[in-house]
Design an enzyme around this catalytic site. Structure first.
Site, PDB file in Angstrom:
ATOM      1  N   ALA A  65      -0.805   1.440   7.489  1.00 17.87           N
ATOM      2  CA  ALA A  65      -1.020   1.597   8.925  1.00 17.87           C
ATOM      3  C   ALA A  65      -1.030   0.210   9.556  1.00 17.87           C
ATOM      4  O   ALA A  65      -1.363  -0.779   8.893  1.00 17.87           O
ATOM      5  CB  ALA A  65      -2.338   2.307   9.174  1.00 17.87           C
ATOM      6  N   GLY A 108      -1.198   3.609   4.097  1.00 19.55           N
ATOM      7  CA  GLY A 108      -0.511   4.724   4.755  1.00 19.55           C
ATOM      8  C   GLY A 108       0.915   4.891   4.237  1.00 19.55           C
ATOM      9  O   GLY A 108       1.464   5.993   4.271  1.00 19.55           O
ATOM     10  N   GLU A 111       0.535   6.955   1.255  1.00 15.75           N
ATOM     11  CA  GLU A 111       0.206   8.325   1.696  1.00 15.75           C
ATOM     12  C   GLU A 111       1.454   9.025   2.244  1.00 15.75           C
ATOM     13  O   GLU A 111       1.657  10.220   2.029  1.00 15.75           O
ATOM     14  CB  GLU A 111      -0.920   8.281   2.732  1.00 15.75           C
ATOM     15  CG  GLU A 111      -2.251   7.867   2.087  1.00 15.75           C
ATOM     16  CD  GLU A 111      -3.330   7.488   3.089  1.00 15.75           C
ATOM     17  OE1 GLU A 111      -3.017   6.765   4.066  1.00 15.75           O
ATOM     18  OE2 GLU A 111      -4.489   7.890   2.899  1.00 15.75           O
ATOM     19  N   GLU A 131      -6.882  -0.084   1.000  1.00 13.98           N
ATOM     20  CA  GLU A 131      -7.806   0.014   2.139  1.00 13.98           C
ATOM     21  C   GLU A 131      -9.172  -0.579   1.840  1.00 13.98           C
ATOM     22  O   GLU A 131      -9.837  -1.127   2.719  1.00 13.98           O
ATOM     23  CB  GLU A 131      -7.962   1.482   2.574  1.00 13.98           C
ATOM     24  CG  GLU A 131      -6.760   2.078   3.289  1.00 13.98           C
ATOM     25  CD  GLU A 131      -5.740   2.695   2.353  1.00 13.98           C
ATOM     26  OE1 GLU A 131      -5.779   2.402   1.140  1.00 13.98           O
ATOM     27  OE2 GLU A 131      -4.885   3.452   2.837  1.00 13.98           O
TER      28      GLU A 131
HETATM   29  N1  DAK Z   1      -0.249  -4.028   9.557  1.00 12.99           N
HETATM   30  C1  DAK Z   1       0.193  -4.975  10.422  1.00 12.99           C
HETATM   31  N2  DAK Z   1       0.960  -6.012  10.051  1.00 12.99           N
HETATM   32  C2  DAK Z   1       1.302  -6.123   8.762  1.00 12.99           C
HETATM   33  C3  DAK Z   1       0.872  -5.172   7.798  1.00 12.99           C
HETATM   34  C4  DAK Z   1       0.048  -4.078   8.238  1.00 12.99           C
HETATM   35  N3  DAK Z   1      -0.359  -3.104   7.414  1.00 12.99           N
HETATM   36  N4  DAK Z   1       1.366  -5.536   6.603  1.00 12.99           N
HETATM   37  C5  DAK Z   1       2.079  -6.652   6.814  1.00 12.99           C
HETATM   38  N5  DAK Z   1       2.047  -7.017   8.108  1.00 12.99           N
HETATM   39  C6  DAK Z   1       2.701  -8.157   8.739  1.00 12.99           C
HETATM   40  C7  DAK Z   1       2.016  -9.476   8.418  1.00 12.99           C
HETATM   41  O1  DAK Z   1       0.909  -9.669   9.264  1.00 12.99           O
HETATM   42  C8  DAK Z   1       3.131 -10.451   8.684  1.00 12.99           C
HETATM   43  O2  DAK Z   1       3.272 -10.614  10.061  1.00 12.99           O
HETATM   44  P1  DAK Z   1       3.540 -12.089  10.700  1.00 12.99           P
HETATM   45  O3  DAK Z   1       2.422 -12.949  10.235  1.00 12.99           O
HETATM   46  O4  DAK Z   1       4.884 -12.504  10.119  1.00 12.99           O
HETATM   47  O5  DAK Z   1       3.582 -11.860  12.180  1.00 12.99           O
HETATM   48  C9  DAK Z   1       4.367  -9.709   8.206  1.00 12.99           C
HETATM   49  O6  DAK Z   1       4.010  -8.314   8.195  1.00 12.99           O
HETATM   50  C10 DAK Z   1       4.790 -10.096   6.811  1.00 12.99           C
HETATM   51  O7  DAK Z   1       3.658  -9.958   5.963  1.00 12.99           O
HETATM   52  P2  DAK Z   1       3.100 -11.133   5.026  1.00 12.99           P
HETATM   53  O8  DAK Z   1       3.433 -12.462   5.597  1.00 12.99           O
HETATM   54  O9  DAK Z   1       1.679 -10.830   4.758  1.00 12.99           O
HETATM   55  O10 DAK Z   1       4.009 -10.890   3.724  1.00 12.99           O
HETATM   56  P3  DAK Z   1       3.607 -11.167   2.208  1.00 12.99           P
HETATM   57  O11 DAK Z   1       4.863 -10.896   1.441  1.00 12.99           O
HETATM   58  O12 DAK Z   1       2.919 -12.478   2.039  1.00 12.99           O
HETATM   59  O13 DAK Z   1       2.517 -10.034   1.850  1.00 12.99           O
HETATM   60  C11 DAK Z   1       1.662  -7.746   1.800  1.00 12.99           C
HETATM   61  C12 DAK Z   1       2.905  -8.683   1.897  1.00 12.99           C
HETATM   62  C13 DAK Z   1       2.138  -6.323   1.960  1.00 12.99           C
HETATM   63  C14 DAK Z   1       1.024  -7.925   0.405  1.00 12.99           C
HETATM   64  C15 DAK Z   1       0.645  -8.158   2.889  1.00 12.99           C
HETATM   65  O14 DAK Z   1       1.323  -8.210   4.147  1.00 12.99           O
HETATM   66  C16 DAK Z   1      -0.487  -7.180   3.022  1.00 12.99           C
HETATM   67  O15 DAK Z   1      -1.439  -7.202   2.234  1.00 12.99           O
HETATM   68  N6  DAK Z   1      -0.407  -6.309   4.045  1.00 12.99           N
HETATM   69  C17 DAK Z   1      -1.468  -5.337   4.356  1.00 12.99           C
HETATM   70  C18 DAK Z   1      -1.438  -4.183   3.397  1.00 12.99           C
HETATM   71  C19 DAK Z   1      -2.560  -3.226   3.663  1.00 12.99           C
HETATM   72  O16 DAK Z   1      -3.761  -3.581   3.607  1.00 12.99           O
HETATM   73  N7  DAK Z   1      -2.235  -1.970   3.983  1.00 12.99           N
HETATM   74  C20 DAK Z   1      -3.211  -0.948   4.218  1.00 12.99           C
HETATM   75  C21 DAK Z   1      -3.491  -0.878   5.700  1.00 12.99           C
HETATM   76  S1  DAK Z   1      -4.736   0.363   6.091  1.00 12.99           S
HETATM   77  C22 DAK Z   1      -3.770   7.156   9.548  1.00 12.99           C
HETATM   78  C23 DAK Z   1      -2.823   7.130   8.565  1.00 12.99           C
HETATM   79  C24 DAK Z   1      -2.878   6.148   7.603  1.00 12.99           C
HETATM   80  C25 DAK Z   1      -3.862   5.178   7.624  1.00 12.99           C
HETATM   81  C26 DAK Z   1      -4.810   5.190   8.613  1.00 12.99           C
HETATM   82  C27 DAK Z   1      -4.761   6.176   9.574  1.00 12.99           C
HETATM   83  N8  DAK Z   1      -3.749   8.152  10.524  1.00 12.99           N
HETATM   84  C28 DAK Z   1      -2.735   9.159  10.562  1.00 12.99           C
HETATM   85  C29 DAK Z   1      -4.740   8.136  11.552  1.00 12.99           C
HETATM   86  C30 DAK Z   1      -3.791   4.141   6.638  1.00 12.99           C
HETATM   87  C31 DAK Z   1      -4.506   2.992   6.661  1.00 12.99           C
HETATM   88  C32 DAK Z   1      -3.875   1.812   6.042  1.00 12.99           C
HETATM   89  O17 DAK Z   1      -2.769   1.887   5.579  1.00 12.99           O
END
Ligand code: DAK
Length: 257
Positions: A65, A108, A111, A131
């Site tokens: 997400a 997400g 998911e 998460e």
């Molecule tokens: N959200 C926003 N931006 C993101 C992102 C995310 N989930 N993942 C990556 N980005 C962005 C980074 O901020 C970066 O942006 P800039 O700095 O270039 O502007 C760009 O994508 C490239 O990412 P990185 O520079 O971080 O790239 P790396 O290769 O170094 O790292 C990574 C890749 C995937 C390991 C890292 O970006 C990372 O850890 N990302 C977050 C992963 C994460 O925590 N995902 C879970 C999020 S919580 C719902 C449905 C589902 C959900 C909730 C509600 N409903 C239907 C209501 C689910 C919740 C989640 O998924």
């Protein structure tokens, strides 16, 4: 239909949806989810479409997400958005959805992958529910579907550490169907979609539903559900066509009637 965050094409009865926010690894914002669900429902209604393929790009299926959208929102704001209601509509799609996943398949994104009926993964896919590292937990099936898919212990490890697993490990746990080189995963998904697209559409949809019922129903109720589906299909034109074609040693031509 004009969409901002997804791209769509059709090929031989297959509706292809590609998530399209490459700069931020296809992070799923509200608009993307709205567009995705609207397109899935449109394809589900389109009689010319028999199978749906859902893909991202080589680097990311989806990294979860959009954290920008969640970071400042209060619990009440997020509850009022009611975005889970939109998300839950995906499970009502009656046509098979084949996921073609590569790179980051996180949160997400994982998911969303688990909402697909069959998954072809590239060797580069890393799949997980991180998460917990953000101080929260999955909200769209991560604890429920993952546990059903990989079993309690593996799900517990993945969810409590937030560490992703490789495509090969996901294959071992039955979370994906096949792992192929990154150059091949999309074509492999398309090939599989074409194989399903020539099957009788009514049978495809009834089987899809019955298999999902198997995850929820006690065996006797599931068997009952299956039997009723079987009787229903006996009333179809495609059943006549399939059996006649077999007896006449020719290929069947299924119409969906
Ligand atoms: N959200 C926003 N931006 C993101 C992102 C995310 N989930 N993942 C990556 N980005 C962005 C980074 O901020 C970066 O942006 P800039 O700095 O270039 O502007 C760009 O994508 C490239 O990412 P990185 O520079 O971080 O790239 P790396 O290769 O170094 O790292 C990574 C890749 C995937 C390991 C890292 O970006 C990372 O850890 N990302 C977050 C992963 C994460 O925590 N995902 C879970 C999020 S919580 C719902 C449905 C589902 C959900 C909730 C509600 N409903 C239907 C209501 C689910 C919740 C989640 O998924």
């Amino acid at each position: 239909m004009a969409y901002e965050y997804i791209k769509t094409t059709n090929e031989d009865g297959i509706g292809i949806i590609t998530l399209n926010r490459p700069k931020i690894l296809n992070a799923l914002n509200l608009q993307l989810i709205d567009e995705l669900v609207a397109e899935l429902e449109r394809l589900d209604r389109d009689p010319d479409i028999r199978v749906i393929v859902l893909a991202g790009n080589d680097k990311a299926f989806a990294a979860g997400a959009d954290i920008n959208e969640m970071a400042e929102a209060s619990a009440i704001e997020i509850m009022k958005r009611d975005q889970f209601a939109v998300w839950d509509r995906m499970s009502l799609i009656s046509k098979p959805i084949i996921g073609a996943v590569s790179g980051f398949v996180l949160g997400g994104g994982c998911e969303l992958m688990m909402n697909c009926d069959i998954v072809i993964a590239s060797e580069t896919a890393v799949i997980g529910q991180p998460e917990i590292k953000l101080g929260v937990m999955p909200g769209a099936g991560g604890t429920q579907r993952l546990t059903r898919a990989v079993g309690m212990r593996k799900a517990m490890e993945m969810l409590l550490t937030g560490e992703p697993i490789s495509a090969k490990e996901a294959l071992r746990y039955g979370l994906v169907n096949r792992v192929v080189p990154v150059e091949a995963y999309f074509q492999e998904a398309l090939k599989l979609a074409k194989q399903i697209a020539v099957q009788p559409p009514l049978a495809v949809q009834v089987i899809k539903k019955a298999v999902h019922k198997a995850e929820d129903l006690p065996l006797a109720e599931g068997m009952d559900y299956e039997r009723n589906g079987f009787y229903l299909l006996l009333a179809s034109e495609d059943r006549k066509e399939g059996m006649q074609a077999f007896l006449n040693k020719r290929k069947p031509r299924f119409t969906g009637n």
